[in-house]
Design a protein around this motif. Structure first.
Motif, PDB file in Angstrom:
ATOM      1  N   ARG A 118     -25.765  -4.895 -25.333  1.00  0.00           N
ATOM      2  CA  ARG A 118     -26.508  -5.817 -24.490  1.00  0.00           C
ATOM      3  C   ARG A 118     -27.722  -6.385 -25.214  1.00  0.00           C
TER       4      ARG A 118
ATOM      5  N   ASP B 107     -23.783  -0.045 -16.155  1.00  0.00           N
ATOM      6  CA  ASP B 107     -23.422  -0.246 -14.755  1.00  0.00           C
ATOM      7  C   ASP B 107     -23.022   1.062 -14.095  1.00  0.00           C
TER       8      ASP B 107
ATOM      9  N   ASP C 210     -34.381   0.189  -8.800  1.00  0.00           N
ATOM     10  CA  ASP C 210     -34.327  -1.273  -8.722  1.00  0.00           C
ATOM     11  C   ASP C 210     -35.023  -1.905  -9.919  1.00  0.00           C
TER      12      ASP C 210
ATOM     13  N   ALA D 207     -32.619  -1.771 -12.824  1.00  0.00           N
ATOM     14  CA  ALA D 207     -31.569  -2.789 -12.717  1.00  0.00           C
ATOM     15  C   ALA D 207     -32.122  -4.173 -13.030  1.00  0.00           C
ATOM     16  N   ASP D 208     -33.324  -4.458 -12.535  1.00  0.00           N
ATOM     17  CA  ASP D 208     -33.943  -5.765 -12.795  1.00  0.00           C
ATOM     18  C   ASP D 208     -34.247  -5.951 -14.275  1.00  0.00           C
TER      19      ASP D 208
ATOM     20  N   TRP E 248     -32.717  -4.925 -16.845  1.00  0.00           N
ATOM     21  CA  TRP E 248     -31.528  -5.206 -17.654  1.00  0.00           C
ATOM     22  C   TRP E 248     -30.758  -6.439 -17.186  1.00  0.00           C
ATOM     23  N   ARG E 249     -31.093  -6.955 -16.012  1.00  0.00           N
ATOM     24  CA  ARG E 249     -30.301  -8.050 -15.443  1.00  0.00           C
ATOM     25  C   ARG E 249     -30.300  -9.288 -16.330  1.00  0.00           C
ATOM     26  N   ASP E 250     -31.427  -9.585 -16.934  1.00  0.00           N
ATOM     27  CA  ASP E 250     -31.533 -10.801 -17.731  1.00  0.00           C
ATOM     28  C   ASP E 250     -31.301 -10.574 -19.219  1.00  0.00           C
TER      29      ASP E 250
ATOM     30  N   ARG F  44     -29.203 -10.404 -22.309  1.00  0.00           N
ATOM     31  CA  ARG F  44     -27.901 -11.001 -22.609  1.00  0.00           C
ATOM     32  C   ARG F  44     -26.933  -9.952 -23.132  1.00  0.00           C
TER      33      ARG F  44
END
Length: 249
Positions: free
Chosen positions: A166, A98, A121, A124-125, A127-129, A131
């Motif tokens: 992650r 982050d 972007d 970020a996308d 890594w967003r999903d 877990r």
């Protein structure tokens, strides 16, 4: 900054991953980079020495409007010398994903005065999903060497450790007092790890150099660029690292 209102800033980068980030967005801004700045290939910029021993006089002679640095990769005396020469030095601090995303935006948008790039972007996308694997019942405990002779491993508060967490890998030295402790191989082998994660930088671990020190323990040979660099490589990192970790089961 000393740039004119309409002129693009002249940038020197002392951090390979930040070099790649700028080059992927506006390569013409870069007038100086370190000898270790390997991505992208064919950079058209002056080489100004290493991350730990930059040629501060040469950097000053390039008259950059902004010098990009990192509190971990670059030495405070060198950054002080650049500031004493009247240069604007932007120093990043990156301990997790982050923070990396925030700092990349600060470097590119606020520092280099660029629009937020699409690849940021995408990163970020990507890594967003993913877990958050730290603490999960199926998280695998790992030791993560980054050097040998002497052996050094990831300790507390590291960007690479956060990425691994992650992806479901628990760094067994994440609670160590040091960020990169020296730990003998005998102690590493006695730690009770499920696997050893061996990146190819800063030490270049290979199938023939590293796994043999951990007999009976699965070895994940991973791309150091995808594990430790904060930049465009972050978009592909979950898939690249995940495949290497899965292969070590």
């Amino acid at each position: 900054m000393t740039t004119g209102q309409h002129r693009a800033p002249r940038v020197v980068s002392l951090v390979p991953s930040l070099t790649e980030a700028v080059a992927a967005t506006a390569p013409d801004l870069l007038v100086g980079v370190t000898d270790w700045c390997s991505h992208p290939a064919g950079l058209d910029a002056a080489r100004v020495g290493g991350t730990k021993n930059p040629d501060t006089a040469r950097i000053a002679a390039l008259a950059p409007d902004l010098v990009l640095a990192n509190e971990e990769e670059n030495r405070a005396p060198d950054l002080g010398a650049l500031r004493a020469a009247g240069l604007d030095v932007l120093v990043t601090e990156i301990r997790d994903l982050d923070q990396a995303l925030r700092e990349l935006e600060r470097v590119l948008v606020r520092g280099c005065r660029l629009p937020r790039p699409g690849w940021l972007d995408d990163a970020a996308d990507a890594w967003r999903d993913v877990r958050a694997g730290a603490g999960a019942a199926d998280a695998r405990g790992a030791v993560v060497p980054i050097w040998r002779r002497p052996w050094m491993v990831l300790g507390r508060d590291t960007f690479a450790g956060d990425l691994l967490a992650r992806l479901g890998v628990r760094n067994l030295y994440a609670d160590h007092a040091e960020r990169y402790p020296r730990v003998p191989a005998e102690e590493l082998n006695a730690r009770g790890a499920d696997l050893v994660v061996l990146p190819d930088e800063p030490y270049r671990f290979t199938a023939d150099d590293g796994p043999e020190a951990f007999p009976g323990l699965p070895s994940a040979l991973v791309s150091g660029r995808h594990l430790t660099w904060y930049g465009p490589s972050l978009a592909a990192a979950p898939a690249v690292l995940g495949a290497a970790l899965d292969a070590a089961r």
